[in-house]
Design a protein around this motif. Structure first.
Motif, PDB file in Angstrom:
ATOM      1  N   VAL A  92       2.944  13.708  -3.564  1.00 21.51           N
ATOM      2  CA  VAL A  92       4.104  12.629  -3.629  1.00 21.51           C
ATOM      3  C   VAL A  92       3.520  11.299  -3.016  1.00 21.51           C
ATOM      4  O   VAL A  92       2.503  11.195  -2.172  1.00 21.51           O
ATOM      5  CB  VAL A  92       5.181  13.047  -2.841  1.00 21.51           C
ATOM      6  N   TYR A  93       4.189  10.171  -3.619  1.00 22.18           N
ATOM      7  CA  TYR A  93       4.077   9.104  -2.967  1.00 22.18           C
ATOM      8  C   TYR A  93       5.082   8.922  -1.587  1.00 22.18           C
ATOM      9  O   TYR A  93       6.200   9.160  -1.954  1.00 22.18           O
ATOM     10  CB  TYR A  93       4.472   7.858  -3.918  1.00 22.18           C
ATOM     11  N   ARG A  94       4.476   8.777  -0.624  1.00 23.64           N
ATOM     12  CA  ARG A  94       5.298   8.873   0.681  1.00 23.64           C
ATOM     13  C   ARG A  94       6.089   7.726   0.515  1.00 23.64           C
ATOM     14  O   ARG A  94       5.826   6.314   0.461  1.00 23.64           O
ATOM     15  CB  ARG A  94       4.550   8.837   1.831  1.00 23.64           C
ATOM     16  N   GLU A  95       7.340   7.848   1.023  1.00 24.85           N
ATOM     17  CA  GLU A  95       8.372   6.912   1.160  1.00 24.85           C
ATOM     18  C   GLU A  95       7.981   5.875   2.212  1.00 24.85           C
ATOM     19  O   GLU A  95       7.909   6.588   3.192  1.00 24.85           O
ATOM     20  CB  GLU A  95       9.862   7.386   1.227  1.00 24.85           C
ATOM     21  N   THR A  96       8.386   4.505   2.134  1.00 25.07           N
ATOM     22  CA  THR A  96       8.062   3.731   3.310  1.00 25.07           C
ATOM     23  C   THR A  96       9.040   2.611   3.169  1.00 25.07           C
ATOM     24  O   THR A  96       9.232   2.212   1.893  1.00 25.07           O
ATOM     25  CB  THR A  96       6.590   3.329   3.707  1.00 25.07           C
TER      26      THR A  96
ATOM     27  N   TYR B 227       0.994  -1.369  -0.026  1.00 24.49           N
ATOM     28  CA  TYR B 227       0.060   0.146  -0.018  1.00 24.49           C
ATOM     29  C   TYR B 227       0.831   1.220  -0.026  1.00 24.49           C
ATOM     30  O   TYR B 227       1.890   1.466   0.833  1.00 24.49           O
ATOM     31  CB  TYR B 227      -0.953  -0.142   1.230  1.00 24.49           C
ATOM     32  N   LEU B 228       0.570   1.986  -1.010  1.00 28.32           N
ATOM     33  CA  LEU B 228       1.301   3.473  -0.979  1.00 28.32           C
ATOM     34  C   LEU B 228       0.367   4.488  -0.857  1.00 28.32           C
ATOM     35  O   LEU B 228      -0.805   4.556  -1.443  1.00 28.32           O
ATOM     36  CB  LEU B 228       1.937   3.521  -2.330  1.00 28.32           C
TER      37      LEU B 228
ATOM     38  N   ASN C 202      -1.295  15.100   4.474  1.00 22.37           N
ATOM     39  CA  ASN C 202      -2.849  15.258   3.858  1.00 22.37           C
ATOM     40  C   ASN C 202      -2.802  14.042   2.968  1.00 22.37           C
ATOM     41  O   ASN C 202      -2.711  14.467   1.764  1.00 22.37           O
ATOM     42  CB  ASN C 202      -2.807  16.672   3.089  1.00 22.37           C
ATOM     43  N   PRO C 203      -3.405  13.017   3.472  1.00 26.14           N
ATOM     44  CA  PRO C 203      -3.536  11.807   2.734  1.00 26.14           C
ATOM     45  C   PRO C 203      -4.815  12.137   1.464  1.00 26.14           C
ATOM     46  O   PRO C 203      -5.571  12.474   1.816  1.00 26.14           O
ATOM     47  CB  PRO C 203      -3.866  10.612   3.168  1.00 26.14           C
ATOM     48  N   VAL C 204      -4.255  11.935   0.240  1.00 28.00           N
ATOM     49  CA  VAL C 204      -5.316  12.079  -0.669  1.00 28.00           C
ATOM     50  C   VAL C 204      -5.613  10.680  -1.593  1.00 28.00           C
ATOM     51  O   VAL C 204      -7.108  10.789  -2.182  1.00 28.00           O
ATOM     52  CB  VAL C 204      -5.001  13.233  -1.845  1.00 28.00           C
ATOM     53  N   ARG C 205      -4.798   9.742  -1.633  1.00 31.49           N
ATOM     54  CA  ARG C 205      -5.180   8.598  -2.389  1.00 31.49           C
ATOM     55  C   ARG C 205      -4.460   7.568  -1.737  1.00 31.49           C
ATOM     56  O   ARG C 205      -3.352   7.764  -1.414  1.00 31.49           O
ATOM     57  CB  ARG C 205      -5.044   8.828  -3.588  1.00 31.49           C
ATOM     58  N   ILE C 206      -4.808   6.229  -1.844  1.00 32.04           N
ATOM     59  CA  ILE C 206      -3.947   5.033  -1.390  1.00 32.04           C
ATOM     60  C   ILE C 206      -4.208   4.085  -2.280  1.00 32.04           C
ATOM     61  O   ILE C 206      -5.212   3.672  -3.064  1.00 32.04           O
ATOM     62  CB  ILE C 206      -4.259   4.466  -0.109  1.00 32.04           C
ATOM     63  N   VAL C 207      -2.975   3.635  -3.062  1.00 30.28           N
ATOM     64  CA  VAL C 207      -2.980   2.519  -4.068  1.00 30.28           C
ATOM     65  C   VAL C 207      -2.526   1.514  -3.715  1.00 30.28           C
ATOM     66  O   VAL C 207      -1.136   1.451  -2.781  1.00 30.28           O
ATOM     67  CB  VAL C 207      -2.071   3.277  -5.222  1.00 30.28           C
TER      68      VAL C 207
END
Length: 123
Positions: free
Chosen positions: A31-35, A20-21, A56-61
């Motif tokens: 940005v896609y948050r680095e994890t 999950y990103l 401020n999460p806007v989407r999860i892929v």
């Protein structure tokens, strides 16, 4: 077709995992948050969202390379956050209100001001 120098070969051990990103928004852009790969599972992502680890999460892929799929799971995650808050009889955290409201299905209200009824509580 020209050769690219790589082959489909075998998938490494542990690759059959759904990752999950989180797409996070900042004033400077989205940005896609680095994890770390070990921390890209559903439970960790939901926990990090609830604890305010994202701006401020806007989407999860989500994606799974072994199964060859990817999907926007924002609505599923928003519903999970709402369910967990309802079960704990707490409102959706203020930092997630916009995310939950924008990704819940029409007709599913997001209550950010009052706890859920006591019948929803975990035993």
């Amino acid at each position: 077709m020209p050769s690219t120098g790589w082959s489909l070969g075998t998938v490494p051990y542990g690759a059959d995992e759904t990752v999950y990103l989180v797409v996070d928004s900042f004033t400077s852009g989205t940005v896609y948050r680095e994890t770390e790969i070990e921390k890209a599972d559903l439970e960790t992502i939901v926990g990090d969202l609830l604890s305010g680890q994202y701006n401020n999460p806007v989407r999860i892929v989500a994606f799974n390379t072994l199964e060859h799929w990817s999907k926007d799971v924002s609505s599923d995650i928003a519903a999970e956050i709402q369910t967990r808050c309802d079960m704990d009889s707490v409102p959706v955290p203020e930092h997630l209100t916009d995310f939950v409201q924008s990704h819940t299905h029409p007709g599913t209200p997001v209550d950010t001001s009052t706890p859920a009824p006591s019948a929803s509580r975990r035993p």
